[in-house]
Scaffold this active site. Structure first.
Site, PDB file in Angstrom:
ATOM      1  CE  LYS A  35      -2.384   1.630   3.767  1.00  0.00           C
ATOM      2  NZ  LYS A  35      -2.207   3.092   3.841  1.00  0.00           N
ATOM      3  CE  LYS A  64      -7.661   6.772   4.031  1.00  0.00           C
ATOM      4  NZ  LYS A  64      -6.188   6.542   3.971  1.00  0.00           N
ATOM      5  CG  ASP A  67     -11.464  17.895  -5.733  1.00  0.00           C
ATOM      6  OD1 ASP A  67     -12.318  18.743  -6.058  1.00  0.00           O
ATOM      7  OD2 ASP A  67     -10.261  18.167  -5.578  1.00  0.00           O
TER       8      ASP A  67
HETATM    9  O1  C5P Z   1       1.297   0.313  11.050  1.00  0.00           O
HETATM   10  P1  C5P Z   1      -0.159   0.007  10.985  1.00  0.00           P
HETATM   11  O2  C5P Z   1      -0.462  -1.464  10.794  1.00  0.00           O
HETATM   12  O3  C5P Z   1      -0.932   0.596  12.144  1.00  0.00           O
HETATM   13  O4  C5P Z   1      -0.636   0.748   9.645  1.00  0.00           O
HETATM   14  C1  C5P Z   1      -1.980   0.753   9.259  1.00  0.00           C
HETATM   15  C2  C5P Z   1      -2.135   1.452   7.941  1.00  0.00           C
HETATM   16  O5  C5P Z   1      -3.540   1.522   7.640  1.00  0.00           O
HETATM   17  C3  C5P Z   1      -1.619   2.875   7.908  1.00  0.00           C
HETATM   18  O6  C5P Z   1      -1.175   3.134   6.567  1.00  0.00           O
HETATM   19  C4  C5P Z   1      -2.829   3.704   8.211  1.00  0.00           C
HETATM   20  O7  C5P Z   1      -2.790   4.990   7.673  1.00  0.00           O
HETATM   21  C5  C5P Z   1      -3.943   2.879   7.541  1.00  0.00           C
HETATM   22  N1  C5P Z   1      -5.274   3.082   8.082  1.00  0.00           N
HETATM   23  C6  C5P Z   1      -5.598   2.846   9.416  1.00  0.00           C
HETATM   24  N2  C5P Z   1      -6.873   3.058   9.863  1.00  0.00           N
HETATM   25  C7  C5P Z   1      -7.813   3.475   9.005  1.00  0.00           C
HETATM   26  C8  C5P Z   1      -7.507   3.707   7.675  1.00  0.00           C
HETATM   27  C9  C5P Z   1      -6.210   3.501   7.233  1.00  0.00           C
HETATM   28  O8  C5P Z   1      -4.751   2.443  10.200  1.00  0.00           O
HETATM   29  N3  C5P Z   1      -9.045   3.631   9.443  1.00  0.00           N
END
Ligand code: C5P
Length: 234
Positions: A35, A64, A67
């Site tokens: 990602k 995300k 717009d």
């Molecule tokens: O390191 P970690 O496993 O916490 O990373 C989770 C990823 O998922 C990050 O890129 C974060 O921005 C994304 N994310 C999240 N919660 C959300 C949406 C996206 O943790 N609700």
């Protein structure tokens, strides 16, 4: 998990092309997807995505989009031209924006990326919604925005694993559910408040697990990923 499409999407939350490529070189496209989010993409641009594709990875472009419909449609076409596996938008952009995004991909040539929508940001609590003038409870808002996005023909949703079972019950097996906030049983929760293990998330109906630091901050990222995949296979 050889032979099966990887369910884990490793969040490359790093701030340079060198760091992203160093991680990509230690991981394996047979074991995970990647990602790319706002910080990394803003620093590195499409070139990094092309390099990750050249290494064989499927890329979730997590920008995300939110717009006016015409602008989001153009951004989705650009993502399709890049050849990413998945791209996402904010459901709060509204029904016409969601339809414009989906139609842009329907008419884009080549392999069509999956189009998912973020419903409510997990950083928002009930008081944040009230200050935005949104009267729904968080659960009701997620349900409303999920129905809006899927009704507009999107392929799926980015949601908390804790919401996945309700969304499956409401919308059946077809929507692709992508869930962050995943932690292996033995891992640190970091700044995530409510975490779910990989096995629990799949049991709740999640299709793809977004996992960042438990892999990217591990001393041996590949080993950490292999352990997660083994726990899923169990
Ligand atoms: O390191 P970690 O496993 O916490 O990373 C989770 C990823 O998922 C990050 O890129 C974060 O921005 C994304 N994310 C999240 N919660 C959300 C949406 C996206 O943790 N609700």
């Amino acid at each position: 998990m050889a032979g099966e499409a990887p369910r884990v999407v490793v969040a490359l939350d790093v701030d340079s092309r060198e760091r992203a490529e160093a991680l990509a070189s230690r991981l394996d496209p047979a074991l995970c997807r990647l990602k790319v989010g706002k910080e990394l993409f803003t620093r590195t641009g499409p070139e990094l995505v092309e390099r990750l594709h050249a290494r064989g990875y499927s890329v979730f472009l997590d920008l995300k989009f939110h717009d006016i419909p015409n602008t989001v449609a153009g951004a989705c076409r650009a993502a399709a031209d890049l050849g990413v596996w998945m791209v996402n938008v904010h459901a709060l952009g509204g029904e016409r924006m969601l339809i414009a995004a989906r139609e842009a991909l329907d008419t884009a040539g080549g392999a069509r990326p999956l189009l998912t929508a973020v419903t409510m940001l997990t950083s928002h609590g009930p008081e944040d919604l009230a200050r935005l003038g949104l009267r729904d409870s968080p659960d009701a808002l997620v349900a409303r925005l999920a129905a809006l996005a899927l009704g507009a023909g999107l392929d799926g949703l980015v949601c908390s694993a804790r919401e996945a079972a309700d969304l499956r019950a409401a919308h059946g097996p077809d929507p692709v559910l992508v869930t962050p906030g995943i932690r292996p049983a033995e891992a640190d929760a970091d700044d995530q408040r409510r975490v779910v293990t990989p096995g629990e998330a799949l049991a709740q109906g999640s299709d793809y697990l977004v996992i960042g630091r438990p892999v990217t901050a591990a001393p041996d990222p590949r080993h950490a990923l292999e352990r997660i995949n083994a726990s899923i296979a169990d």
